[in-house]
Every structure is written in C-alpha cells, then in structure tokens.
Design a protein around this motif. Structure first.
Motif, mmCIF file in Angstrom:
data_model
loop_
_atom_site.group_PDB
_atom_site.id
_atom_site.type_symbol
_atom_site.label_atom_id
_atom_site.label_comp_id
_atom_site.label_asym_id
_atom_site.label_seq_id
_atom_site.Cartn_x
_atom_site.Cartn_y
_atom_site.Cartn_z
ATOM 1 N N ARG A 25 0.839 -1.205 0.000
ATOM 2 C CA ARG A 25 0.000 0.000 0.000
ATOM 3 C C ARG A 25 0.873 1.254 0.000
ATOM 4 N N GLU A 26 1.870 1.280 0.867
ATOM 5 C CA GLU A 26 2.758 2.446 0.951
ATOM 6 C C GLU A 26 3.552 2.624 -0.342
ATOM 7 N N LEU A 27 3.971 1.534 -0.947
ATOM 8 C CA LEU A 27 4.694 1.609 -2.218
ATOM 9 C C LEU A 27 3.840 2.273 -3.289
ATOM 10 N N VAL A 28 2.595 1.832 -3.427
ATOM 11 C CA VAL A 28 1.689 2.423 -4.421
ATOM 12 C C VAL A 28 1.440 3.892 -4.092
ATOM 13 N N ALA A 29 1.242 4.207 -2.819
ATOM 14 C CA ALA A 29 0.995 5.597 -2.416
ATOM 15 C C ALA A 29 2.198 6.488 -2.741
ATOM 16 N N LEU A 30 3.402 5.962 -2.602
ATOM 17 C CA LEU A 30 4.594 6.741 -2.916
ATOM 18 C C LEU A 30 4.789 6.909 -4.423
ATOM 19 N N LEU A 31 4.389 5.901 -5.188
ATOM 20 C CA LEU A 31 4.562 5.961 -6.641
ATOM 21 C C LEU A 31 3.503 6.809 -7.331
ATOM 22 N N ILE A 32 2.298 6.860 -6.770
ATOM 23 C CA ILE A 32 1.195 7.618 -7.378
ATOM 24 C C ILE A 32 0.850 8.774 -6.458
ATOM 25 N N GLN A 33 1.369 9.936 -6.752
ATOM 26 C CA GLN A 33 1.113 11.106 -5.924
ATOM 27 C C GLN A 33 0.508 12.219 -6.779
ATOM 28 N N VAL A 34 -0.760 12.505 -6.527
ATOM 29 C CA VAL A 34 -1.478 13.586 -7.196
ATOM 30 C C VAL A 34 -2.029 14.488 -6.094
ATOM 31 N N PRO A 35 -1.411 15.643 -5.865
ATOM 32 C CA PRO A 35 -1.819 16.490 -4.739
ATOM 33 C C PRO A 35 -3.294 16.905 -4.751
ATOM 34 N N ALA A 36 -3.880 17.103 -5.916
ATOM 35 C CA ALA A 36 -5.248 17.626 -5.987
ATOM 36 C C ALA A 36 -6.324 16.543 -5.886
ATOM 37 N N PHE A 37 -5.936 15.269 -5.900
ATOM 38 C CA PHE A 37 -6.933 14.187 -5.889
ATOM 39 C C PHE A 37 -6.312 12.949 -5.252
ATOM 40 N N PRO A 38 -7.073 12.205 -4.444
ATOM 41 C CA PRO A 38 -6.535 11.005 -3.778
ATOM 42 C C PRO A 38 -6.459 9.800 -4.724
ATOM 43 N N LEU A 39 -5.719 9.949 -5.813
ATOM 44 C CA LEU A 39 -5.645 8.903 -6.837
ATOM 45 C C LEU A 39 -5.021 7.617 -6.301
ATOM 46 N N SER A 40 -3.993 7.740 -5.473
ATOM 47 C CA SER A 40 -3.347 6.515 -4.980
ATOM 48 C C SER A 40 -4.323 5.664 -4.166
ATOM 49 N N THR A 41 -5.121 6.286 -3.310
ATOM 50 C CA THR A 41 -6.090 5.522 -2.514
ATOM 51 C C THR A 41 -7.151 4.902 -3.411
ATOM 52 N N LEU A 42 -7.587 5.628 -4.420
ATOM 53 C CA LEU A 42 -8.562 5.089 -5.368
ATOM 54 C C LEU A 42 -7.987 3.877 -6.097
ATOM 55 N N VAL A 43 -6.765 3.996 -6.601
ATOM 56 C CA VAL A 43 -6.118 2.877 -7.306
ATOM 57 C C VAL A 43 -5.945 1.685 -6.364
ATOM 58 N N ILE A 44 -5.504 1.949 -5.155
ATOM 59 C CA ILE A 44 -5.308 0.876 -4.174
ATOM 60 C C ILE A 44 -6.621 0.151 -3.891
ATOM 61 N N ASN A 45 -7.674 0.906 -3.613
ATOM 62 C CA ASN A 45 -8.946 0.267 -3.256
ATOM 63 C C ASN A 45 -9.582 -0.459 -4.437
ATOM 64 N N LEU A 46 -9.460 0.095 -5.643
ATOM 65 C CA LEU A 46 -10.043 -0.584 -6.805
ATOM 66 C C LEU A 46 -9.253 -1.839 -7.179
ATOM 67 N N THR A 47 -7.923 -1.771 -7.143
ATOM 68 C CA THR A 47 -7.145 -2.974 -7.472
ATOM 69 C C THR A 47 -7.318 -4.046 -6.396
ATOM 70 N N GLY A 48 -7.399 -3.638 -5.143
ATOM 71 C CA GLY A 48 -7.638 -4.608 -4.069
ATOM 72 C C GLY A 48 -8.996 -5.269 -4.177
ATOM 73 N N THR A 49 -10.008 -4.481 -4.528
ATOM 74 C CA THR A 49 -11.355 -5.024 -4.711
ATOM 75 C C THR A 49 -11.393 -5.991 -5.885
ATOM 76 N N PHE A 50 -10.749 -5.605 -6.987
ATOM 77 C CA PHE A 50 -10.682 -6.485 -8.161
ATOM 78 C C PHE A 50 -10.023 -7.810 -7.789
ATOM 79 N N LEU A 51 -8.872 -7.748 -7.135
ATOM 80 C CA LEU A 51 -8.171 -8.977 -6.757
ATOM 81 C C LEU A 51 -8.997 -9.844 -5.816
#
Length: 124
Positions: free
Chosen positions: A23-49
């Motif tokens: 989770r921390e790795l993805v959060a560090l790699l995907i940083q968009v200050p104006a939108f919580p993109l890393s959390t969205l990507v994490i939750n969607l990929t986790g849900t898919f898996l």
C-alpha cells in the motif's frame, strides 16, 4: 486455542505486513496532490483482486484456511482501507470528496464484475 487458531493469526499478521508495505509503495509511486488517486487505485485494485480470487478459489483451487487468511485478510485487508478513503475525502474538500466517493463506489462495483468475469474465464 488450537494450532489452526495460531496459524491463522500469524498468517494474517504476516500478510498485513506485506499488504501494508505494498500500500505504501503504491501511495509513494502515485502522488497527485489535488486528488486522492493513490487511494482510489489501491482500493479498486484490491477489490478487483478480492473478487477475482474468490471465484478462482471457489471453482479451481482449494487453499488451506491459513493461506486464504494470509492473502484475503492479511495482504488485501491491509492493502485496502476504508479509513484512508474517508480521510482523503475530507482532506480534499466537498466537491473532490464527492467525485472520489462516486468513483470509488461505482468503480468498486465495476471491478468486482470485471474480476469475477475474468476469473470465470480463467477457471473455465
């Protein structure tokens, strides 16, 4: 408390270590200050898996309970987090928060269908 109890407990703990690190790795790699993109990507990929693995395990592979706990509760449970999603919504304001929650819910439902459909093809 029997041996299986302790195996499951340790499996979830070790899985949580790996899921949290991922989770921390993805959060560090995907940083968009104006939108919580890393959390969205994490939750969607986790849900898919999660959806994908539930179908595969129910139709094709039988796992020991500690192994399933390691992956589903430990790794994927610590990889995806509701509390981080809520904090991200509040941090970015009402409009971004609303867009984020809609994308999370609609996206979550869509990736469950996609994960299940892909798994059905894999196990067929």
């Amino acid at each position: 408390m029997d041996k299986l109890f302790w195996q499951r407990l340790v499996a979830v703990g070790v899985g949580g270590f790996f899921g949290g690190g991922l989770r921390e790795l993805v959060a560090l790699l995907i940083q968009v200050p104006a939108f919580p993109l890393s959390t969205l990507v994490i939750n969607l990929t986790g849900t898919f898996l999660s959806a994908f693995l539930v179908v595969v395990w129910s139709k094709k592979i039988t796992l020991a309970q500690p192994v399933a706990d390691f992956i589903m509760v430990g790794v994927l449970g610590s990889y995806t987090t509701y509390s981080t999603a809520i904090l991200d919504m509040v941090k970015h304001g009402l409009l971004i928060g609303f867009v984020y929650i809609v994308l999370s819910i609609v996206g979550g439902v869509l990736v469950v269908y996609a994960g299940r459909a892909l798994a059905e093809k894999v196990v067929a």
